[in-house]
Structures are given as C-alpha cells and as structure tokens.
Scaffold this motif. Structure first.
Motif, PDB file in Angstrom:
ATOM      1  N   ARG A 165      51.097  38.888  39.750  1.00 20.59           N
ATOM      2  CA  ARG A 165      50.447  37.872  38.926  1.00 20.59           C
ATOM      3  C   ARG A 165      49.121  37.440  39.539  1.00 20.59           C
ATOM      4  N   ARG A 166      49.080  37.218  40.853  1.00 20.80           N
ATOM      5  CA  ARG A 166      47.825  36.836  41.517  1.00 20.80           C
ATOM      6  C   ARG A 166      46.774  37.933  41.370  1.00 20.80           C
ATOM      7  N   TYR A 167      47.192  39.189  41.489  1.00 21.99           N
ATOM      8  CA  TYR A 167      46.284  40.329  41.354  1.00 21.99           C
ATOM      9  C   TYR A 167      45.665  40.335  39.957  1.00 21.99           C
ATOM     10  N   VAL A 168      46.504  40.182  38.933  1.00 23.82           N
ATOM     11  CA  VAL A 168      46.024  40.182  37.547  1.00 23.82           C
ATOM     12  C   VAL A 168      45.129  38.971  37.283  1.00 23.82           C
ATOM     13  N   GLN A 169      45.524  37.807  37.785  1.00 27.32           N
ATOM     14  CA  GLN A 169      44.709  36.603  37.603  1.00 27.32           C
ATOM     15  C   GLN A 169      43.355  36.740  38.281  1.00 27.32           C
ATOM     16  N   ALA A 170      43.305  37.410  39.419  1.00 28.06           N
ATOM     17  CA  ALA A 170      42.038  37.606  40.134  1.00 28.06           C
ATOM     18  C   ALA A 170      41.061  38.451  39.325  1.00 28.06           C
ATOM     19  N   GLU A 184      36.776  45.411  47.324  1.00 29.96           N
ATOM     20  CA  GLU A 184      36.165  44.335  48.106  1.00 29.96           C
ATOM     21  C   GLU A 184      36.003  43.067  47.268  1.00 29.96           C
ATOM     22  N   GLU A 185      35.548  43.233  46.019  1.00 31.52           N
ATOM     23  CA  GLU A 185      35.366  42.073  45.148  1.00 31.52           C
ATOM     24  C   GLU A 185      36.702  41.399  44.850  1.00 31.52           C
ATOM     25  N   LEU A 186      37.694  42.205  44.572  1.00 29.05           N
ATOM     26  CA  LEU A 186      39.015  41.660  44.277  1.00 29.05           C
ATOM     27  C   LEU A 186      39.599  40.980  45.513  1.00 29.05           C
ATOM     28  N   GLN A 223      40.151  44.014  51.983  1.00 30.91           N
ATOM     29  CA  GLN A 223      40.092  45.207  51.134  1.00 30.91           C
ATOM     30  C   GLN A 223      41.291  46.097  51.419  1.00 30.91           C
ATOM     31  N   ALA A 224      41.697  46.184  52.691  1.00 33.64           N
ATOM     32  CA  ALA A 224      42.850  47.013  53.060  1.00 33.64           C
ATOM     33  C   ALA A 224      44.126  46.498  52.387  1.00 33.64           C
ATOM     34  N   SER A 225      44.264  45.181  52.270  1.00 33.33           N
ATOM     35  CA  SER A 225      45.442  44.606  51.603  1.00 33.33           C
ATOM     36  C   SER A 225      45.461  44.955  50.127  1.00 33.33           C
ATOM     37  N   VAL A 226      44.291  44.922  49.489  1.00 33.68           N
ATOM     38  CA  VAL A 226      44.208  45.295  48.072  1.00 33.68           C
ATOM     39  C   VAL A 226      44.576  46.766  47.917  1.00 33.68           C
TER      40      VAL A 226
END
Length: 114
Positions: A73-78, A45-47, A55-58
């Motif tokens: 890259r966006r995931y890691v940067q987040a 949820e935080e990510l 949250q489902a997309s994560v």
C-alpha cells in the motif's frame, strides 16, 4: 526487414484488432511492480525518496513475490495511487476494506512513544 506496426495493424481485420486491444488492456492492467513504476515514469531513486528509504530497498521490494499489504500500500501510495483489494467470486467482486488502516496502530504507538 521488419515492417512498421502501423502497416501490420492496417492489415488486421476487425476481430483481430479487437483481440489485440483486449490483450493490450489486460497486460496493462496486470503489471509487475517495477513495470508499474516505469509506466508511471518514476525511477527507483524517486520512489525511494518519497518512501523515505533507499533505492536498494525499492529494488528488493520490486523483486519480492511476497509483501506485507502495508508495504504494498505504501509503495502504491508513493506513486500517487490507492491500493484496492478485491475478492473475486463467480457471482461478483467484493472489496475487502478491513486492511484500509493496516499501520494505524503502529503510527499511534509511535506517536504515543515519541
């Protein structure tokens, strides 16, 4: 009855301790996305809030075996990190930097249209 790890560790010789430490470091350096997120003490949820998604997309992202580099890259940067891409060769590693601005053209197009 299970023994505490400290007792088992104290009974290990120097070679076994070194091997155990090396294995630990290797596993720590090679985590699936969901374990990396958990190690950073973040919930899906935080990510998702940081990424501006659900949250489902994560959850889907973490289960995929094939991601766009821009998504990764966006995931890691987040999580506060930076994605670094290396090509490993017998004579040394080479950092691949042509992917540094993967979504810059898409951002520029959105800015021009919006």
């Amino acid at each position: 009855m299970a023994k505490p790890f400290s007792i088992l560790r104290d009974a290990m010789g120097p070679e076994a301790l070194a091997g155990s430490e090396a294995l630990f470091r290797r596993h720590l350096a090679e985590l699936p996305l969901h374990e990396l997120r958990q190690a950073r003490r973040l919930t899906q949820e935080e990510l998702a809030a940081t990424l501006g998604t659900s949250q489902a997309s994560v959850s889907k992202m973490e289960r995929r075996t094939d991601l766009y580099l821009s998504t990764l890259r966006r995931y890691v940067q987040a999580m506060g990190g930076e994605l670094v891409l290396l090509a490993r060769f017998p004579d040394g590693d080479v950092a691949l930097n042509q992917f540094g601005e993967l979504d810059a053209p898409a951002r520029e197009a959105r800015s021009a249209n919006g």
